[in-house]
Design a protein around this motif. Structure first.
Motif, PDB file in Angstrom:
ATOM      1  N   ASN A  45     -22.001  30.127  15.813  1.00 11.90           N
ATOM      2  CA  ASN A  45     -22.458  31.050  16.856  1.00 11.90           C
ATOM      3  C   ASN A  45     -22.104  32.494  16.558  1.00 11.90           C
ATOM      4  N   ASP A  46     -21.194  32.720  15.613  1.00  9.38           N
ATOM      5  CA  ASP A  46     -20.790  34.070  15.214  1.00  9.38           C
ATOM      6  C   ASP A  46     -20.333  34.006  13.759  1.00  9.38           C
ATOM      7  N   GLU A  47     -21.265  34.208  12.836  1.00 14.71           N
ATOM      8  CA  GLU A  47     -20.972  34.017  11.418  1.00 14.71           C
ATOM      9  C   GLU A  47     -20.088  35.102  10.818  1.00 14.71           C
ATOM     10  N   GLU A  48     -19.595  36.002  11.646  1.00 12.44           N
ATOM     11  CA  GLU A  48     -18.593  36.969  11.183  1.00 12.44           C
ATOM     12  C   GLU A  48     -17.184  36.417  11.409  1.00 12.44           C
ATOM     13  N   SER A  49     -17.091  35.320  12.144  1.00 12.05           N
ATOM     14  CA  SER A  49     -15.782  34.762  12.500  1.00 12.05           C
ATOM     15  C   SER A  49     -15.553  33.421  11.810  1.00 12.05           C
ATOM     16  N   THR A  50     -14.326  33.224  11.350  1.00 18.01           N
ATOM     17  CA  THR A  50     -13.983  31.922  10.786  1.00 18.01           C
ATOM     18  C   THR A  50     -13.811  30.922  11.922  1.00 18.01           C
ATOM     19  N   LYS A  51     -13.985  29.652  11.586  1.00 23.76           N
ATOM     20  CA  LYS A  51     -13.804  28.597  12.584  1.00 23.76           C
ATOM     21  C   LYS A  51     -13.050  27.446  11.930  1.00 23.76           C
ATOM     22  N   ILE A  52     -11.991  27.045  12.566  1.00 20.76           N
ATOM     23  CA  ILE A  52     -11.104  25.997  12.067  1.00 20.76           C
ATOM     24  C   ILE A  52     -11.809  24.647  12.046  1.00 20.76           C
ATOM     25  N   VAL A  53     -11.507  23.846  11.018  1.00 23.91           N
ATOM     26  CA  VAL A  53     -11.914  22.446  10.987  1.00 23.91           C
ATOM     27  C   VAL A  53     -10.647  21.620  11.136  1.00 23.91           C
ATOM     28  N   SER A  54     -10.644  20.707  12.066  1.00 22.92           N
ATOM     29  CA  SER A  54      -9.464  19.869  12.294  1.00 22.92           C
ATOM     30  C   SER A  54      -9.572  18.560  11.523  1.00 22.92           C
ATOM     31  N   ASN A  55      -8.431  18.157  10.957  1.00 20.58           N
ATOM     32  CA  ASN A  55      -8.329  16.873  10.243  1.00 20.58           C
ATOM     33  C   ASN A  55      -9.477  16.666   9.259  1.00 20.58           C
ATOM     34  N   LEU A  56      -9.626  17.607   8.342  1.00 21.70           N
ATOM     35  CA  LEU A  56     -10.668  17.499   7.323  1.00 21.70           C
ATOM     36  C   LEU A  56     -10.194  16.593   6.192  1.00 21.70           C
ATOM     37  N   SER A 178     -25.150  25.100   8.620  1.00 20.12           N
ATOM     38  CA  SER A 178     -25.819  25.927   7.617  1.00 20.12           C
ATOM     39  C   SER A 178     -24.822  26.315   6.526  1.00 20.12           C
ATOM     40  N   ARG A 179     -25.354  26.879   5.451  1.00 20.05           N
ATOM     41  CA  ARG A 179     -24.521  27.340   4.345  1.00 20.05           C
ATOM     42  C   ARG A 179     -25.050  28.664   3.851  1.00 20.05           C
ATOM     43  N   LYS A 180     -24.175  29.462   3.257  1.00 19.02           N
ATOM     44  CA  LYS A 180     -24.618  30.705   2.631  1.00 19.02           C
ATOM     45  C   LYS A 180     -23.685  31.063   1.489  1.00 19.02           C
ATOM     46  N   ASP A 184     -22.661  37.633  -5.181  1.00 16.40           N
ATOM     47  CA  ASP A 184     -23.987  38.103  -5.569  1.00 16.40           C
ATOM     48  C   ASP A 184     -24.645  37.237  -6.638  1.00 16.40           C
ATOM     49  N   ASN A 185     -23.903  36.922  -7.692  1.00 20.63           N
ATOM     50  CA  ASN A 185     -24.516  36.176  -8.789  1.00 20.63           C
ATOM     51  C   ASN A 185     -24.200  34.685  -8.729  1.00 20.63           C
ATOM     52  N   GLN A 186     -23.629  34.247  -7.638  1.00 25.77           N
ATOM     53  CA  GLN A 186     -23.333  32.838  -7.413  1.00 25.77           C
ATOM     54  C   GLN A 186     -22.573  32.216  -8.587  1.00 25.77           C
ATOM     55  N   SER A 187     -21.518  32.900  -9.011  1.00 23.50           N
ATOM     56  CA  SER A 187     -20.689  32.357 -10.083  1.00 23.50           C
ATOM     57  C   SER A 187     -19.283  32.104  -9.562  1.00 23.50           C
ATOM     58  N   VAL A 188     -18.591  31.184 -10.228  1.00 21.51           N
ATOM     59  CA  VAL A 188     -17.204  30.875  -9.894  1.00 21.51           C
ATOM     60  C   VAL A 188     -16.388  31.145 -11.156  1.00 21.51           C
ATOM     61  N   GLU A 189     -15.738  32.322 -11.163  1.00 20.84           N
ATOM     62  CA  GLU A 189     -14.964  32.731 -12.337  1.00 20.84           C
ATOM     63  C   GLU A 189     -13.485  32.872 -12.027  1.00 20.84           C
ATOM     64  N   ASP A 190     -13.145  32.981 -10.755  1.00 18.26           N
ATOM     65  CA  ASP A 190     -11.735  33.104 -10.375  1.00 18.26           C
ATOM     66  C   ASP A 190     -11.562  32.614  -8.950  1.00 18.26           C
ATOM     67  N   GLU A 191     -10.334  32.677  -8.476  1.00 13.28           N
ATOM     68  CA  GLU A 191     -10.023  32.211  -7.123  1.00 13.28           C
ATOM     69  C   GLU A 191      -9.530  33.362  -6.253  1.00 13.28           C
ATOM     70  N   THR A 192     -10.143  34.526  -6.430  1.00 13.90           N
ATOM     71  CA  THR A 192      -9.680  35.693  -5.668  1.00 13.90           C
ATOM     72  C   THR A 192     -10.435  35.903  -4.354  1.00 13.90           C
ATOM     73  N   ALA A 193     -11.587  35.258  -4.216  1.00 14.17           N
ATOM     74  CA  ALA A 193     -12.376  35.422  -2.979  1.00 14.17           C
ATOM     75  C   ALA A 193     -13.213  34.176  -2.757  1.00 14.17           C
ATOM     76  N   SER A 194     -13.668  34.003  -1.522  1.00 12.02           N
ATOM     77  CA  SER A 194     -14.506  32.850  -1.188  1.00 12.02           C
ATOM     78  C   SER A 194     -15.861  32.972  -1.874  1.00 12.02           C
ATOM     79  N   HIS A 195     -16.410  31.830  -2.266  1.00  7.58           N
ATOM     80  CA  HIS A 195     -17.708  31.796  -2.946  1.00  7.58           C
ATOM     81  C   HIS A 195     -18.853  31.395  -2.023  1.00  7.58           C
ATOM     82  N   PHE A 196     -18.592  30.472  -1.110  1.00  9.98           N
ATOM     83  CA  PHE A 196     -19.599  30.006  -0.168  1.00  9.98           C
ATOM     84  C   PHE A 196     -18.987  29.880   1.218  1.00  9.98           C
ATOM     85  N   ALA A 197     -19.868  29.818   2.226  1.00 12.68           N
ATOM     86  CA  ALA A 197     -19.419  29.578   3.589  1.00 12.68           C
ATOM     87  C   ALA A 197     -20.279  28.482   4.199  1.00 12.68           C
TER      88      ALA A 197
END
Length: 200
Positions: A45-56, A178-180, A184-197
């Protein structure tokens, strides 16, 4: 005398061998190796905000794994860091996951179970038939792989290019809406930032 000379020679060789190791013969723990993909969870409902997942609970799927329905509690494909908590009354709460990608294939698949719990199948005294309850969704990650030389001590690491995350939407009761992509280039080269949401 000869034994003493041999002993001295052996000690000298061991000493030379020990001190001849160069600093870069040891791969420091801080050296970046093959990165995991970082997926964060957002509020649908607000894709600027994180939302917790319980018992994943997260389960890796491979060619030898035929998805049983439901999945037994002791399934070997469950990722240890995303397993059921010891105390189910005190749920785990996370807003992102770090998932390894397969380096032997151009595809990795995971089952993400939200609100996971243990169902004793009506036999509380028999844990062998316990299974994981919750809402099961499947994500698939397709990519190309590239090996990059790190150092003589650390060898190579794999980076992942053109990563595509897709949802298996045959389930009418999906908790992931949904997913996004967040890179920009959809690559995974390090663990410094999130890649997908993933929004839920």
């Amino acid at each position: 005398m000869r034994k003493r000379n041999l002993s001295l020679l052996l000690i000298a060789l061991l000493t030379i061998g020990y001190f001849s190791c160069e600093r870069d013969d040891i791969c420091p723990g801080s050296t970046p190796t093959t990165p995991r993909i970082i997926i964060k969870f957002l509020d649908a409902n607000d894709e600027e905000s994180t939302k917790i997942v319980s018992n994943l609970v997260v389960i890796g799927v491979d060619e030898s794994f035929n998805l049983p329905n439901p999945i037994n509690v002791g399934n070997e494909h469950i990722l240890p860091e995303y397993n059921l908590p010891v105390n189910v009354d005190n749920p785990t709460r996370i807003d992102s996951v770090f998932l390894p990608l397969r380096t032997d294939l151009d595809k990795t698949q995971y089952i993400l179970i939200s609100q996971a719990g243990i169902n004793d199948n009506g036999t509380a005294e028999d844990a062998s038939d316990d299974y994981i309850s919750g809402n099961y969704d499947t994500i698939t990650l397709d990519y190309s792989r590239e090996e990059v030389f790190v150092s003589r001590a650390c060898g190579y690491k794999t980076i992942f290019k053109n990563v595509i995350l897709s949802l298996e939407d045959s389930d009418p009761d999906m908790w992931i809406q949904s997913r996004k992509t967040l890179t920009d280039n959809q690559s995974v080269e390090d663990e410094t930032a999130s890649h997908f949401a993933l929004s839920h």
